[in-house]
Design a protein around this motif. Structure first.
Motif, short mmCIF file in Angstrom:
data_model
loop_
_atom_site.label_atom_id
_atom_site.label_comp_id
_atom_site.label_asym_id
_atom_site.label_seq_id
_atom_site.Cartn_x
_atom_site.Cartn_y
_atom_site.Cartn_z
N MET A 220 0.80 -1.24 0.01
CA MET A 220 -0.06 0.15 0.01
C MET A 220 0.98 1.37 0.00
O MET A 220 1.67 1.48 1.02
CB MET A 220 -0.90 -0.09 1.14
CG MET A 220 -1.82 -1.47 1.45
SD MET A 220 -2.65 -1.41 2.83
CE MET A 220 -4.14 -0.50 2.44
N ASP A 222 0.60 5.27 -0.53
CA ASP A 222 -0.43 6.39 -0.57
C ASP A 222 0.68 7.79 -0.86
O ASP A 222 1.68 7.96 -0.11
CB ASP A 222 -0.71 6.79 0.96
CG ASP A 222 -2.03 5.77 1.41
OD1 ASP A 222 -2.36 5.09 0.49
OD2 ASP A 222 -2.40 5.85 2.30
N PRO A 227 -4.64 7.30 -2.08
CA PRO A 227 -4.10 6.04 -2.51
C PRO A 227 -3.39 6.10 -3.85
O PRO A 227 -3.97 6.67 -4.70
CB PRO A 227 -5.35 5.02 -2.61
CG PRO A 227 -6.33 5.62 -1.60
CD PRO A 227 -6.19 7.20 -1.41
N ARG A 230 -1.54 -0.12 -4.83
CA ARG A 230 -2.06 -1.48 -4.03
C ARG A 230 -1.71 -2.62 -4.81
O ARG A 230 -2.31 -3.61 -4.88
CB ARG A 230 -3.53 -1.32 -3.89
CG ARG A 230 -4.21 -0.14 -3.38
CD ARG A 230 -3.69 -0.26 -1.68
NE ARG A 230 -4.39 1.04 -0.94
CZ ARG A 230 -3.91 2.12 -0.65
NH1 ARG A 230 -2.59 2.15 -1.30
NH2 ARG A 230 -4.42 2.97 -0.03
N SER A 285 3.71 1.70 -7.69
CA SER A 285 4.52 2.01 -6.56
C SER A 285 5.53 2.88 -6.65
O SER A 285 6.45 2.94 -5.91
CB SER A 285 5.27 0.59 -6.16
OG SER A 285 4.25 -0.37 -5.84
#
Length: 337
Positions: A220, A222, A227, A230, A285
């Motif tokens: 995860m 952020d 967000p 994921r 990511s």
């Protein structure tokens, strides 16, 4: 078992942390630092597990655990080698510049040796000089810490040398990478200090999420409180950690405390590039990946790299929504010497 290093001197103070990350007990009677524990793992592990069990049952003295008090589990390490286990990430980067991925990339892992002498704590700012034009980016990854690994270990054997698992924000300066790679010597200035999760955990602490030499849970990420990523760390994985260890140890032994990273966790979507979380995808990511997709589809990137004041958080939750490693939570700030 979950271990952390509270900020203390250069190498931290080793503590054992409760499964719910609320309490800790000092580990000094077993080992003063995590590196010391890794150096003598065969004798230290039973003592640390005894402390962990006592912490859960209330038999050990405990204090409140605050993630903000942590350094990275290894504040400095003898070796930090980062792989690129998720070839989807490499495919996107190369496709955006019209280049094919060599076939060898699918059976011979990419890996570089990063700086390991000045890791950031999980709550430390990402400090940069005045130039934001260096292309400041985060990279959410998984990493493992090894014991002593003999040279020439096979992938089938290498899993036995994995001691701990943790998360990484591998900070990258995208604007400096092309010129460095063009020199033919690889990354140096473009890879500043990385940060690791508050806790490093033994593979058994991950339960069924640890299988086939990797973690099968979403990572995860952020960005500025929203967000951003994921991606499932167990999907679209070309090389697992035993394979990366075997690659690193092909021509040299690895000393206890060697950290090996997975590279940016990256998922495909229906065989093609992913989608943002806001559009029902697994997101990204790192910022570079969404910029590559924008370039592929729109001809140019539109998402900016990180600026002073921007924030990033990297964490992983179990099936009950509980944090496993604690969170890397950082802000980009201007460096003052």
């Amino acid at each position: 078992m979950k271990l952390a290093s509270l900020k203390h001197g250069r190498d931290g103070r080793l503590v054992v942390v409760s499964r719910d990350l609320t309490r800790y007990t000092d580990a000094a009677r077993v080992a003063p630092t995590l590196q010391a524990a890794l150096d003598g793992w065969e004798s230290a592990e039973p003592g640390l597990r005894e402390l962990a069990q006592g912490l859960e049952t209330g038999a050990m003295p405990a204090e409140r655990f605050h993630e903000r008090d942590c350094a990275s589990p290894l504040p400095r390490a003898y070796q930090w080698a980062d792989g690129s286990a998720y070839i989807n990430h490499v495919e996107l980067v190369r496709k955006a510049r019209g280049a094919e991925v060599p076939e060898s990339f699918y059976d011979d892992p990419l890996m570089y040796q990063g700086g390991s002498d000045s890791f950031l704590g999980p709550r430390d700012d990402i400090l940069m000089p005045t130039d934001e034009g260096w292309g400041i980016d985060m990279e959410g990854e998984i990493a493992i810490i090894t014991g002593d690994v003999p040279m020439g270990v096979t992938a089938e054997e290498a899993g036995d040398y994995i001691r701990l698992v943790m998360l990484v924000n591998d900070v990258s300066l995208r604007g400096l990478i092309p010129a460095e790679l063009a020199k033919g010597f690889g990354f140096f200035q473009s890879k500043p200090s990385s940060a690791f999760s508050p806790c490093a955990v033994t593979p058994d602490a991950l339960g069924g999420a640890w299988k086939d030499g990797c973690v099968h849970l979403p990572l995860m990420v952020d960005y500025n409180g929203a967000p951003f990523g994921r991606a499932d760390a167990g999907r679209d994985l070309t090389f697992n950690f035993p394979r990366l260890i075997a690659h690193a140890a092909k021509t040299r032994p690895l000393c206890a405390g060697t950290i090996i990273g997975s590279g940016t966790v990256s998922n495909k979507l229906d065989g093609g590039p992913g989608k943002p979380v806001s559009e029902g995808g697994a997101g990204y990511s790192c910022i570079a990946e969404i910029r590559m997709i924008e370039t592929i589809y729109d001809g140019a990137p539109k998402t900016a790299f990180m600026k002073f004041g921007d924030t990033v958080e990297v964490r992983m939750e179990d099936e009950n929504g509980k944090s496993i490693f604690g969170a890397i939570s950082q802000r980009v700030a201007q460096y003052a010497r």
